[in-house]
Scaffold this active site. Structure first.
Site, mmCIF file in Angstrom:
data_model
loop_
_atom_site.group_PDB
_atom_site.id
_atom_site.type_symbol
_atom_site.label_atom_id
_atom_site.label_comp_id
_atom_site.label_asym_id
_atom_site.label_seq_id
_atom_site.Cartn_x
_atom_site.Cartn_y
_atom_site.Cartn_z
ATOM 1 N N ALA A 167 0.825 -1.477 0.041
ATOM 2 C CA ALA A 167 0.009 0.265 0.297
ATOM 3 C C ALA A 167 0.226 1.729 0.119
ATOM 4 O O ALA A 167 0.411 2.184 -1.272
ATOM 5 C CB ALA A 167 -1.318 0.605 1.154
ATOM 6 N N ASP A 168 2.070 1.208 1.559
ATOM 7 C CA ASP A 168 2.811 2.621 0.635
ATOM 8 C C ASP A 168 3.907 2.932 -0.621
ATOM 9 O O ASP A 168 3.887 3.835 -1.587
ATOM 10 C CB ASP A 168 4.058 2.548 1.635
ATOM 11 C CG ASP A 168 3.673 2.573 3.287
ATOM 12 O OD1 ASP A 168 2.874 3.165 3.783
ATOM 13 O OD2 ASP A 168 3.356 1.445 4.177
ATOM 14 N N GLY A 169 4.450 1.602 -1.208
ATOM 15 C CA GLY A 169 4.629 1.898 -2.470
ATOM 16 C C GLY A 169 3.330 2.369 -3.273
ATOM 17 O O GLY A 169 4.103 2.941 -4.012
#
Length: 401
Positions: A167-169
């Site tokens: 999700a961060d990426g």
């Protein structure tokens, strides 16, 4: 060669991991990125994951192409320095909880009064408004709440989270694109002559919902909720991972009808091509177990090299399941220089993921790896902002920088 973003100054005041990675991407393509860290705590990425010879490997990548400065934004003197720095910047990326910048006297409206062209990207778990705005959160929560985990894993197993910052990426890629959209709007003058920056509100829980595709529409229009199906697909078959005779694994996909027909001919079952249910991906998926039996049985009788060679000869899509050692050894990745070699002052030659994409006129470059905390305090505070050595020493003694 000059980078595509030469002349753009980005102040990265974010941590773990979406905001910093977005700033890294911008820096890879020529933006001047000034990374702000707390003077005592530093960036959490410096303590995240493995290290070698005291060098944190995550930070070595995440901090590349960034000037490293220390600054306590919560102190009035620190906020004052930040305002001076942002008065000349193009972009601010931050991921503090909503209301934090405002509490420090760094509200976006105030910053843009002094610098109307400033683009401010605010990256948080849940966004700047709504009932969850004040909750702490990380990418794992987005992977859970977006619907990703619910459809990942075996049908009789638990929901499955990715073993990395998915999700961060995705949020980082989204943030970098949003910043470029805002800069284009500012610099192209839409409407003509405005030249104004804007505030980007990016909630990490949102981009994954888009990446998951048609789930929202299927629920809205058909009332269906996608269930876990392992490596099978609800949209086409055969699509799975299959084990070869020598203990390796391959993945195949048959999203195109022609590919599905080639695969079944290759594995010796051309008769199913004439079945009415074979005519579309959705109806093939209803017979996934049968098709997996044909394909998996054929693959299990052959070694990996033979499977790949015969699939390629039949122009059917196949890929071996790689670990990172296989990525290093693969000739296609080597040709693309996907994992490139850079020089680190402590580690020497170091392999890390290269810039995201190749550009013919303004290629990205990794100029340096992540630097120690405050490595650029003198150049930023002294050369850029004009603070004397005595002023810098005083601020450092009081923990401001």
């Amino acid at each position: 060669m000059p980078g595509a973003l030469n002349g753009i100054t980005v102040v990265d005041a974010s941590t773990l991991f979406a905001g910093p990675l977005a700033a890294t991407i911008l820096g890879d393509y020529g933006a001047e990125v000034i990374k702000i860290e707390h003077p005592v705590k530093g960036d959490p990425a410096r303590g995240h994951g493995p290290a070698k010879d005291g060098v944190p490997l995550w930070w070595t990548m995440l901090g590349r192409n960034k000037q490293a400065v220390t600054l306590d934004l919560g102190r009035p003197e620190g906020a004052a320095l930040a305002r001076r720095l942002l008065a000349e910047a193009d972009v601010l990326i931050e991921n503090f909880r909503p209301g934090t910048l405002e509490r420090w006297g760094l509200a976006p409206q105030s910053l843009q009064e002094h610098n109307p062209g400033l683009v401010i990207a605010r990256v948080t778990a849940f966004g700047q408004h709504g009932p969850y705005r004040d909750r702490p959160g990380f990418g794992t929560l987005a992977e859970a709440m977006s619907g990703f985990a619910a459809i990942t894993g075996q049908p009789d197993g638990p929901p499955t989270l990715p073993p990395f910052g998915l999700a961060d990426g995705i949020a980082a890629l989204t943030c970098a694109q949003a910043v470029m959209t805002a800069l284009y709007h500012r610099d192209a003058g839409r409407p003509a002559g405005t030249g104004h920056g804007q505030v980007i509100d990016l909630a990490i829980i949102e981009p994954l919902v888009t990446v998951l595709g048609m789930q929202a529409m299927a629920y809205d229009q058909l009332g269906t909720v996608q269930q876990r199906s392992g490596n099978q697909s609800v949209n086409n078959a055969p699509r799975n991972t299959y084990r070869t005779r020598d203990g390796r694994w391959v993945a195949i996909s048959t999203s195109a009808q022609a590919i599905a027909e080639r695969v079944l001919r290759l594995v010796g079952h051309p008769e199913v091509i004439d079945e009415p249910w074979f005519a579309s991906g959705v109806t093939r998926a209803q017979h996934a177990d049968e098709l997996d039996g044909y394909v998996g049985g054929w693959i299990a009788e052959r070694d990996l090299a033979e499977v790949v060679a015969e699939f390629e000869a039949a122009q059917a899509a196949v890929a071996p399941i790689y670990d990172i050692a296989d990525v290093f050894a693969d000739p296609q990745y080597r040709a693309l220089d996907t994992v490139t070699t850079v020089q680190d002052p402590v580690l020497g030659p170091l392999r890390m993921p290269n810039v995201l994409y190749r550009m013919s006129a303004t290629p990205g470059v990794i100029a340096w790896t992540g630097r120690p905390p405050g490595a650029d305090n003198q150049s930023v505070y002294g050369d850029r902002l004009g603070l004397s050595a005595d002023e810098r020493a005083d601020l450092q003694s009081r923990g401001v920088i």
